[in-house]
Design a protein around this motif. Sequence first.
Motif, PDB file in Angstrom:
ATOM      1  N   ALA A  70       6.248   2.156  -8.557  1.00  0.00           N
ATOM      2  CA  ALA A  70       5.143   2.644  -7.728  1.00  0.00           C
ATOM      3  C   ALA A  70       4.124   3.413  -8.572  1.00  0.00           C
ATOM      4  O   ALA A  70       2.909   3.235  -8.403  1.00  0.00           O
ATOM      5  CB  ALA A  70       5.684   3.530  -6.614  1.00  0.00           C
ATOM      6  N   LYS A  71       4.593   4.241  -9.471  1.00  0.00           N
ATOM      7  CA  LYS A  71       3.680   5.016 -10.317  1.00  0.00           C
ATOM      8  C   LYS A  71       2.875   4.106 -11.239  1.00  0.00           C
ATOM      9  O   LYS A  71       1.678   4.291 -11.418  1.00  0.00           O
ATOM     10  CB  LYS A  71       4.470   6.031 -11.134  1.00  0.00           C
ATOM     11  N   CYS A 104       6.392   8.532   8.749  1.00  0.00           N
ATOM     12  CA  CYS A 104       5.874   8.182   7.423  1.00  0.00           C
ATOM     13  C   CYS A 104       4.696   7.228   7.524  1.00  0.00           C
ATOM     14  O   CYS A 104       3.687   7.394   6.834  1.00  0.00           O
ATOM     15  CB  CYS A 104       6.966   7.542   6.570  1.00  0.00           C
ATOM     16  N   HIS A 121       6.682   7.530  -0.612  1.00  0.00           N
ATOM     17  CA  HIS A 121       7.158   8.579   0.290  1.00  0.00           C
ATOM     18  C   HIS A 121       8.673   8.550   0.284  1.00  0.00           C
ATOM     19  O   HIS A 121       9.278   7.525   0.569  1.00  0.00           O
ATOM     20  CB  HIS A 121       6.624   8.357   1.705  1.00  0.00           C
ATOM     21  N   ASP A 157       0.109   2.245  -9.075  1.00  0.00           N
ATOM     22  CA  ASP A 157      -0.725   3.059  -8.171  1.00  0.00           C
ATOM     23  C   ASP A 157      -0.405   2.816  -6.699  1.00  0.00           C
ATOM     24  O   ASP A 157      -1.300   2.603  -5.877  1.00  0.00           O
ATOM     25  CB  ASP A 157      -2.205   2.785  -8.407  1.00  0.00           C
ATOM     26  N   ILE A 158       0.871   2.848  -6.365  1.00  0.00           N
ATOM     27  CA  ILE A 158       1.318   2.653  -4.989  1.00  0.00           C
ATOM     28  C   ILE A 158       1.796   4.001  -4.454  1.00  0.00           C
ATOM     29  O   ILE A 158       2.533   4.708  -5.139  1.00  0.00           O
ATOM     30  CB  ILE A 158       2.462   1.618  -4.929  1.00  0.00           C
ATOM     31  N   ARG A 159       1.370   4.353  -3.251  1.00  0.00           N
ATOM     32  CA  ARG A 159       1.839   5.600  -2.645  1.00  0.00           C
ATOM     33  C   ARG A 159       3.333   5.509  -2.384  1.00  0.00           C
ATOM     34  O   ARG A 159       3.831   4.485  -1.920  1.00  0.00           O
ATOM     35  CB  ARG A 159       1.096   5.886  -1.339  1.00  0.00           C
ATOM     36  N   ALA A 183       0.501   7.785   6.738  1.00  0.00           N
ATOM     37  CA  ALA A 183      -0.216   6.954   5.752  1.00  0.00           C
ATOM     38  C   ALA A 183      -1.510   6.506   6.352  1.00  0.00           C
ATOM     39  O   ALA A 183      -2.458   6.191   5.771  1.00  0.00           O
ATOM     40  CB  ALA A 183       0.637   5.759   5.375  1.00  0.00           C
ATOM     41  N   ASP A 226       0.823  -1.211   0.000  1.00  0.00           N
ATOM     42  CA  ASP A 226       0.000   0.000   0.000  1.00  0.00           C
ATOM     43  C   ASP A 226       0.857   1.262   0.000  1.00  0.00           C
ATOM     44  O   ASP A 226       0.416   2.314  -0.454  1.00  0.00           O
ATOM     45  CB  ASP A 226      -0.916   0.015   1.226  1.00  0.00           C
ATOM     46  N   LEU A 227       2.068   1.154   0.527  1.00  0.00           N
ATOM     47  CA  LEU A 227       2.958   2.299   0.665  1.00  0.00           C
ATOM     48  C   LEU A 227       4.399   1.846   0.508  1.00  0.00           C
ATOM     49  O   LEU A 227       4.771   0.780   0.993  1.00  0.00           O
ATOM     50  CB  LEU A 227       2.783   2.938   2.054  1.00  0.00           C
TER      51      LEU A 227
END
Length: 91
Positions: free
Chosen positions: A66-67, A87, A74, A70-72, A91, A45-46
Amino acid sequence: MCAAVIGGMDRLKRNYILTARELGIDLKVFTGKENSIAPKLGKPDLVVVFTNQVSHKARREVATYAKANDIRLHLSHSCGVSSLRNCLEQA
């Protein structure tokens, strides 16, 4: 929730995992010494990248992955346990 950390210090790996567990998060830690990180990530998820501990190539590879999935993402310059906690809490 599942998260992944890219970079960080080898000696803090256990602390990263314990901190995430306290927050109820399942954490995968890649210290940056792996050859190809993106295929091993799965679908967290992150993703947290400690930019001062990984190469530019690894950072770009993870950011692209990640892009595309669709993964967040940081990015954090500091690789301390408190930075990771901040961090994960955000989230």
